[in-house]
Design an enzyme around this catalytic site. Structure first.
Site, PDB file in Angstrom:
ATOM      1  N   LYS A  53      84.076   8.473  52.221  1.00 33.60           N
ATOM      2  CA  LYS A  53      84.876   9.938  52.709  1.00 33.60           C
ATOM      3  C   LYS A  53      85.505   9.615  53.280  1.00 33.60           C
ATOM      4  CE  LYS A  53      80.046  10.643  53.518  1.00 33.60           C
ATOM      5  NZ  LYS A  53      79.693   9.465  52.808  1.00 33.60           N
ATOM      6  N   ASP A  64      84.915  15.422  56.762  1.00 31.54           N
ATOM      7  CA  ASP A  64      84.073  14.767  56.390  1.00 31.54           C
ATOM      8  C   ASP A  64      82.408  14.823  57.421  1.00 31.54           C
ATOM      9  OD1 ASP A  64      83.759  11.832  56.105  1.00 31.54           O
ATOM     10  OD2 ASP A  64      84.846  11.136  58.164  1.00 31.54           O
ATOM     11  N   HIS A  69      74.888   8.898  55.824  1.00 30.92           N
ATOM     12  CA  HIS A  69      73.991   8.121  56.499  1.00 30.92           C
ATOM     13  C   HIS A  69      72.483   8.933  56.522  1.00 30.92           C
ATOM     14  CE1 HIS A  69      70.404   5.718  58.940  1.00 30.92           C
ATOM     15  NE2 HIS A  69      71.021   4.589  58.125  1.00 30.92           N
ATOM     16  N   ASN A  88      84.712   6.981  43.540  1.00 30.09           N
ATOM     17  CA  ASN A  88      85.922   6.125  44.424  1.00 30.09           C
ATOM     18  C   ASN A  88      85.761   4.455  43.805  1.00 30.09           C
ATOM     19  OD1 ASN A  88      87.964   5.917  46.188  1.00 30.09           O
ATOM     20  ND2 ASN A  88      86.643   5.797  47.572  1.00 30.09           N
ATOM     21  N   ALA A 106      37.051  15.285  79.115  1.00 31.62           N
ATOM     22  CA  ALA A 106      37.244  15.894  79.999  1.00 31.62           C
ATOM     23  C   ALA A 106      36.210  16.300  80.294  1.00 31.62           C
ATOM     24  CB  ALA A 106      38.693  16.947  80.193  1.00 31.62           C
ATOM     25  N   SER A 139      33.776  21.653  77.973  1.00 37.58           N
ATOM     26  CA  SER A 139      31.847  22.321  77.282  1.00 37.58           C
ATOM     27  C   SER A 139      30.777  22.130  77.877  1.00 37.58           C
ATOM     28  CB  SER A 139      31.672  21.489  76.182  1.00 37.58           C
ATOM     29  OG  SER A 139      32.592  20.911  74.969  1.00 37.58           O
ATOM     30  N   SER A 178      42.605  21.487  71.855  1.00 39.66           N
ATOM     31  CA  SER A 178      43.983  22.247  71.800  1.00 39.66           C
ATOM     32  C   SER A 178      45.545  21.563  72.601  1.00 39.66           C
ATOM     33  CB  SER A 178      43.865  24.076  72.600  1.00 39.66           C
ATOM     34  OG  SER A 178      43.316  23.669  73.913  1.00 39.66           O
TER      35      SER A 178
END
Length: 632
Positions: A39, A112, A116, A167, A473, A476, A543
């Site tokens: 290209k 151009d 990739h 090409n 942690a 609850s 969360s």
């Protein structure tokens, strides 16, 4: 020193040249295809053969060719457009390089684009404004996956003309049979996805065959050279004959007695006295003046940037659209859209993304894709998400109506991008297919007893206490202790625990990132209904994502969402792990476990932070209740 004055004859020649140049039509085109299909070399050759390279640039190109170019090449034309150091070192295109050149018949802007797969998003950016795509194929390799992907994208983005440039035809000895084989393969694919006529040309970017002059080495080819085709292909100004549209970019107030609305005319033509409608308000008025830096205009059309003044004082600001009064665009808040996913992190259905459509911005929630497109076959595949470079169709729900037109009718009012609200990175490009109308017989039912009445009866202010933190942690445990204290104070509350809701409401959800997002969305909706009932809602959920916690905050009334970060170090959470979940995750027996192989995004500015290494459960619960009492 006196200023230089060109001789009159020279000045006249320059003026005549510029006048001729201004009247030439403009073609915007891209080169695309797979890696190393040539290209950059092709564009460099076009610039060179069109004499758009100055002498000093040629000298620099010769030096660069010796340092970075292909061995044995006096001039490596790819280096004219591969400007980044990384591109020259790797021999690939990374960024989009735009170049301007002109012939006696037409002006050109060529982009151009990188081949990739990692940089497909850059190709999308370039294709969104192109009229024509030159799809390059290495004659030795034939049609590849990236060839098909780029062709799909060009078609989706409304590129109307396609050139198949086979090409490196010199490297297959100018074999006509090989050329015909590639053309047949590509044409079958193009027809399958809806691309119309394709112009196929055998070329050699390195040798210049069939680029600006016909090659004697392909006597079997009787078609146009590439430049001949580019000079003569019809550039249909599709926006010129459409109803007038202008997205307002800026409200101009240079003086107290002037108020103008600046923007690029998206489609159609406008004249002073024309009746226009300002959206989304729907107010009608007429155009008073068309103002530019060079003075007022009697007429302006698609592609021109102007400032309009209106005959009446109407509410109009950035993001509004000024349109022909008789045929304005529509507004909607739900759409079916085609998405090209550009981010390395996959789409998370249910997560809120910022959607930018022209000068309009809204929050969009993307549902799970209806299907993903197989770029090789065109087959519609089932998909729960979209990974990088995937193309899919999904439903979008917006937080407010936007002014739109289907992408097939307007690139400006139909093309959008999605932006990650945390990183501010563009994660997808999209095209609106059509609006999804809500059922007309579904209305919001007004109730005599509103949320204020519910709260007054209970003698409390509703709130959501949102406990977040790692597994183990203590969320609850602390949440349960808080509800016990509130109950003792005669408060009306309800505890939504992460494990408990997965037994019923969210029993169909797993622990992938997408399922975690939907889990929190559902809990947020339930919590909102409970605050409408006047309750103090206590939730205990990992969360892990800030975006979803912010989404729930946005559902609540101002000040009702109280984020409480139960901040416990990972090592301490693992030590307390009575369920043995961390051990299973470390052993690879439990996938998508937060803190191990799935991220946790800690709150940046929570209303409360509880350090469980410094406070026990009772002290933590007291801290939360004291906070509630202090806020009334």
């Amino acid at each position: 020193m006196a200023a230089y004055a060109a001789p009159a004859a020279v000045a006249e020649d320059i003026a005549a040249y510029l006048a001729t140049h201004r009247t030439k039509s403009l073609l915007r085109f891209i080169t695309c295809g797979s890696v190393d299909d040539g290209k950059s070399t092709l564009i460099g050759r076009l610039l060179y053969d069109s004499r758009a390279v100055f002498a000093d640039q040629l000298d620099a190109l010769a030096v660069d060719s010796r340092a970075h170019g292909t061995q044995g090449q006096a001039l490596d034309f790819a280096l004219l457009v591969d400007g980044l150091a990384a591109e020259r070192e790797q021999g690939i295109t990374i960024d989009v390089a735009y170049r301007f050149f002109a012939t006696d018949k037409r002006k050109f802007i060529v982009a151009d684009t990188p081949g990739h797969e990692q940089y497909t998003r850059n190709m999308v950016t370039a294709a969104s404004t192109a009229d024509l795509a030159v799809v390059l194929v290495d004659a030795r390799a034939g049609v590849l996956v990236q060839t098909r992907r780029h062709s799909w994208l060009a078609h989706l983005l409304g590129v109307r003309h396609v050139v198949l440039a086979v090409n490196k035809i010199d490297l297959v000895d100018f074999d006509r049979a090989r050329f015909d084989e590639i053309v047949a393969d590509y044409s079958a694919f193009a027809s399958q996805i809806g691309i119309g006529a394709v112009t196929a040309i055998p070329i050699s970017g390195l040798g210049g065959d069939n680029i600006t002059t016909a090659s004697p080495r392909t006597p079997w080819y009787a078609g146009p050279t590439l430049i001949e085709h580019l000079e003569t292909v019809a550039v249909d100004d599709a926006d010129a004959g459409k109803p007038f549209r202008m997205s307002v970019q800026l409200v101009s107030r240079p003086t107290s007695d002037f108020r103008g609305f600046a923007g690029l005319i998206d489609a159609g033509t406008v004249r002073p006295g024309d009746a226009v409608r300002v959206l989304p308000s729907g107010r009608t008025t007429t155009v008073a003046r068309i103002v530019t830096m060079d003075g007022d205009l009697a007429e302006a059309q698609a592609g021109q940037s102007v400032t309009l003044t209106l005959a009446d004082e109407v509410d109009c600001s950035r993001g509004c659209v000024i349109a022909a009064a008789a045929s304005p665009p529509k507004t909607a808040a739900q759409f079916e859209a085609t998405l090209v996913w550009m981010a390395e992190t996959p789409l998370l259905p249910g997560r809120g993304y910022d959607l930018k459509l022209g000068t309009q911005v809204a929050t969009a929630t993307v549902q799970a894709p209806k299907y993903q497109v197989n770029v090789n076959t065109g087959e519609q595949l089932a998909a729960k998400t979209l990974d990088m470079n995937a193309i899919g169709v999904a439903t979008l729900a917006l937080d407010r109506p936007l002014i739109f037109e289907p992408y097939a009718a307007s690139r400006t009012l139909g093309g959008f991008i999605l932006i990650d609200r945390e990183t501010r990175a563009t994660v997808a490009a999209g095209m609106l297919n059509f609006a999804l109308r809500r059922a007309q017989n579904v209305h919001w039912q007004a109730a005599d007893i509103d949320r204020t009445s519910h709260a007054r009866l209970k003698g409390q202010r509703p709130a959501v206490l949102w406990f977040t933190g790692l597994s183990g942690a203590g969320k609850s445990t602390i949440a349960n202790a808080v509800e016990t204290r509130l109950h003792g104070l005669g408060r009306h509350s309800f505890l939504l625990d992460g494990d408990n809701v997965r037994h019923g409401l969210n029993r169909d959800l797993g622990f992938t990132d997408a399922d975690r997002v939907e889990n929190i969305r559902r809990v947020g909706e339930v919590a909102k209904l409970m605050t409408d009932a006047g309750l103090i809602v206590i939730t205990a959920f990992i969360s892990p994502f800030r975006a979803e916690r912010d989404m729930v905050r946005g559902m609540m009334a101002e000040g009702e969402f109280i984020e409480i970060h139960v901040d416990t170090p990972l090592a301490e959470a693992e030590r307390r792990d009575v369920k043995g979940l961390y051990a299973k995750a470390r052993a690879g027996k439990l996938a998508n476990f937060t803190g191990i192989d799935s991220p946790y995004e800690a709150p940046e500015a929570p209303e409360l932070r509880i350090d469980t290494t410094a406070l026990d459960v009772d002290a933590a619960a007291d801290l939360v209740v004291e906070y509630l009492l202090a806020r009334g």
